[in-house]
Design a protein around this motif. Structure first.
Motif, PDB file in Angstrom:
ATOM      1  N   LEU A 196       0.853  -1.175   0.000  1.00 22.06           N
ATOM      2  CA  LEU A 196       0.000   0.000   0.000  1.00 22.06           C
ATOM      3  C   LEU A 196       0.888   1.223   0.000  1.00 22.06           C
ATOM      4  O   LEU A 196       1.785   1.344   0.849  1.00 22.06           O
ATOM      5  CB  LEU A 196      -0.912   0.008   1.234  1.00 22.06           C
ATOM      6  N   LYS A 197       0.633   2.121  -0.965  1.00 23.89           N
ATOM      7  CA  LYS A 197       1.442   3.334  -1.034  1.00 23.89           C
ATOM      8  C   LYS A 197       0.567   4.524  -1.377  1.00 23.89           C
ATOM      9  O   LYS A 197      -0.460   4.403  -2.049  1.00 23.89           O
ATOM     10  CB  LYS A 197       2.573   3.195  -2.053  1.00 23.89           C
ATOM     11  N   LEU A 198       0.996   5.676  -0.876  1.00 19.21           N
ATOM     12  CA  LEU A 198       0.406   6.943  -1.254  1.00 19.21           C
ATOM     13  C   LEU A 198       1.409   7.616  -2.176  1.00 19.21           C
ATOM     14  O   LEU A 198       2.554   7.858  -1.779  1.00 19.21           O
ATOM     15  CB  LEU A 198       0.132   7.816  -0.028  1.00 19.21           C
ATOM     16  N   ARG A 199       0.973   7.875  -3.398  1.00 21.12           N
ATOM     17  CA  ARG A 199       1.853   8.510  -4.393  1.00 21.12           C
ATOM     18  C   ARG A 199       1.480   9.976  -4.480  1.00 21.12           C
ATOM     19  O   ARG A 199       0.344  10.329  -4.785  1.00 21.12           O
ATOM     20  CB  ARG A 199       1.695   7.841  -5.750  1.00 21.12           C
ATOM     21  N   ARG A 200       2.464  10.835  -4.203  1.00 20.84           N
ATOM     22  CA  ARG A 200       2.277  12.272  -4.387  1.00 20.84           C
ATOM     23  C   ARG A 200       2.821  12.634  -5.758  1.00 20.84           C
ATOM     24  O   ARG A 200       3.970  12.341  -6.065  1.00 20.84           O
ATOM     25  CB  ARG A 200       3.016  13.048  -3.318  1.00 20.84           C
ATOM     26  N   LEU A 201       1.990  13.272  -6.569  1.00 17.75           N
ATOM     27  CA  LEU A 201       2.399  13.749  -7.885  1.00 17.75           C
ATOM     28  C   LEU A 201       2.846  15.200  -7.684  1.00 17.75           C
ATOM     29  O   LEU A 201       2.019  16.118  -7.641  1.00 17.75           O
ATOM     30  CB  LEU A 201       1.244  13.627  -8.875  1.00 17.75           C
ATOM     31  N   LEU A 202       4.148  15.384  -7.509  1.00 16.12           N
ATOM     32  CA  LEU A 202       4.678  16.647  -7.021  1.00 16.12           C
ATOM     33  C   LEU A 202       4.437  17.822  -7.958  1.00 16.12           C
ATOM     34  O   LEU A 202       4.315  18.957  -7.498  1.00 16.12           O
ATOM     35  CB  LEU A 202       6.173  16.491  -6.713  1.00 16.12           C
ATOM     36  N   ASN A 262      -1.955  10.967   4.359  1.00 13.94           N
ATOM     37  CA  ASN A 262      -0.654  10.413   4.754  1.00 13.94           C
ATOM     38  C   ASN A 262      -0.544  10.354   6.280  1.00 13.94           C
ATOM     39  O   ASN A 262      -0.130   9.337   6.834  1.00 13.94           O
ATOM     40  CB  ASN A 262       0.478  11.244   4.159  1.00 13.94           C
ATOM     41  N   ASP A 263      -0.935  11.422   6.961  1.00 15.31           N
ATOM     42  CA  ASP A 263      -0.883  11.442   8.427  1.00 15.31           C
ATOM     43  C   ASP A 263      -1.767  10.348   9.027  1.00 15.31           C
ATOM     44  O   ASP A 263      -1.363   9.659   9.971  1.00 15.31           O
ATOM     45  CB  ASP A 263      -1.324  12.810   8.965  1.00 15.31           C
ATOM     46  N   VAL A 264      -2.963  10.173   8.479  1.00 13.03           N
ATOM     47  CA  VAL A 264      -3.888   9.149   8.980  1.00 13.03           C
ATOM     48  C   VAL A 264      -3.289   7.755   8.783  1.00 13.03           C
ATOM     49  O   VAL A 264      -3.314   6.914   9.704  1.00 13.03           O
ATOM     50  CB  VAL A 264      -5.267   9.263   8.279  1.00 13.03           C
ATOM     51  N   LEU A 265      -2.751   7.488   7.594  1.00 20.44           N
ATOM     52  CA  LEU A 265      -2.187   6.167   7.309  1.00 20.44           C
ATOM     53  C   LEU A 265      -0.960   5.876   8.168  1.00 20.44           C
ATOM     54  O   LEU A 265      -0.778   4.744   8.634  1.00 20.44           O
ATOM     55  CB  LEU A 265      -1.854   6.048   5.822  1.00 20.44           C
ATOM     56  N   ILE A 266      -0.128   6.872   8.385  1.00 21.05           N
ATOM     57  CA  ILE A 266       1.045   6.671   9.253  1.00 21.05           C
ATOM     58  C   ILE A 266       0.586   6.361  10.674  1.00 21.05           C
ATOM     59  O   ILE A 266       1.117   5.458  11.335  1.00 21.05           O
ATOM     60  CB  ILE A 266       1.984   7.889   9.211  1.00 21.05           C
ATOM     61  N   GLU A 267      -0.420   7.091  11.165  1.00 20.04           N
ATOM     62  CA  GLU A 267      -0.936   6.858  12.519  1.00 20.04           C
ATOM     63  C   GLU A 267      -1.534   5.459  12.644  1.00 20.04           C
ATOM     64  O   GLU A 267      -1.305   4.760  13.632  1.00 20.04           O
ATOM     65  CB  GLU A 267      -1.993   7.917  12.849  1.00 20.04           C
ATOM     66  N   ALA A 268      -2.269   5.024  11.627  1.00 20.52           N
ATOM     67  CA  ALA A 268      -2.963   3.734  11.690  1.00 20.52           C
ATOM     68  C   ALA A 268      -2.056   2.545  11.391  1.00 20.52           C
ATOM     69  O   ALA A 268      -2.172   1.498  12.033  1.00 20.52           O
ATOM     70  CB  ALA A 268      -4.139   3.735  10.712  1.00 20.52           C
TER      71      ALA A 268
END
Length: 171
Positions: A45-51, A88-94
């Motif tokens: 599972l990844k979150l991709r940021r399109l900068l 991202n913050d939610v996924l890191i916390e969980a």
């Protein structure tokens, strides 16, 4: 959604970029990406940021970690720019984060194949082929297409790697 994927280490990125443009006559799109991988019990599972645009994609995928063409199944959700950092913050916390992969991706579309030439920070340069399978196509159909493009580009079996960039950064 399914695709057949291969990943290979490349030595001369300029030569490969030139070869793709000459062989396939396709235009190049440059994409700056920052992927954060999270701890999950199955797949990745990844979150991709399109900068360049600020938006993102939450991507879950599952594929075997073997060299050569492999079947990958995936699901993807588009994330608007104002929600990317909160998600991202939610996924890191969980779940906790494994690591981050930052890359400059040179994208070429060749028929039903996405040709990625990636410059991965702290790792090197890679070719990734993603043959997007149609519903009626098999793994073997995708392998034929991937092997054909590999041969045309001069990619050898010994250049192939297994796993994700995140795995290589952890090695």
């Amino acid at each position: 959604m399914r695709n057949v994927e291969i990943k290979a280490k490349i030595n001369d990125i300029q030569l490969l970029l030139l070869r793709v443009k000459e062989l396939f006559g396709t235009t190049e799109t440059l994409i700056k990406q920052h992927d954060t991988f999270y701890n999950v019990t199955k797949g990745r599972l990844k979150l991709r940021r399109l900068l360049d645009v600020g938006d993102g994609e939450l991507i879950f995928y599952d594929r075997p970690d073997v060299e050569g063409p492999k079947l990958s199944s995936y699901k993807k959700a588009d994330i608007k720019s104002n929600e990317v950092s909160v998600l991202n913050d939610v996924l890191i916390e969980a779940l906790g984060a494994k690591n981050d992969v930052k890359k400059l991706r040179h994208l070429f579309l060749v028929g039903q194949t996405r040709v990625h030439i990636d410059e991965v920070e702290n790792l090197g340069n890679f070719l990734e082929l993603e043959v997007c399978l149609k519903p009626e196509q098999t793994l073997e159909d995708g392998e034929v297409i991937a092997n054909d493009i590999m041969n045309k580009l001069g990619i050898k079996k010994e250049d192939l790697i297994q796993g994700a960039y995140a795995d290589l950064l952890n090695a």
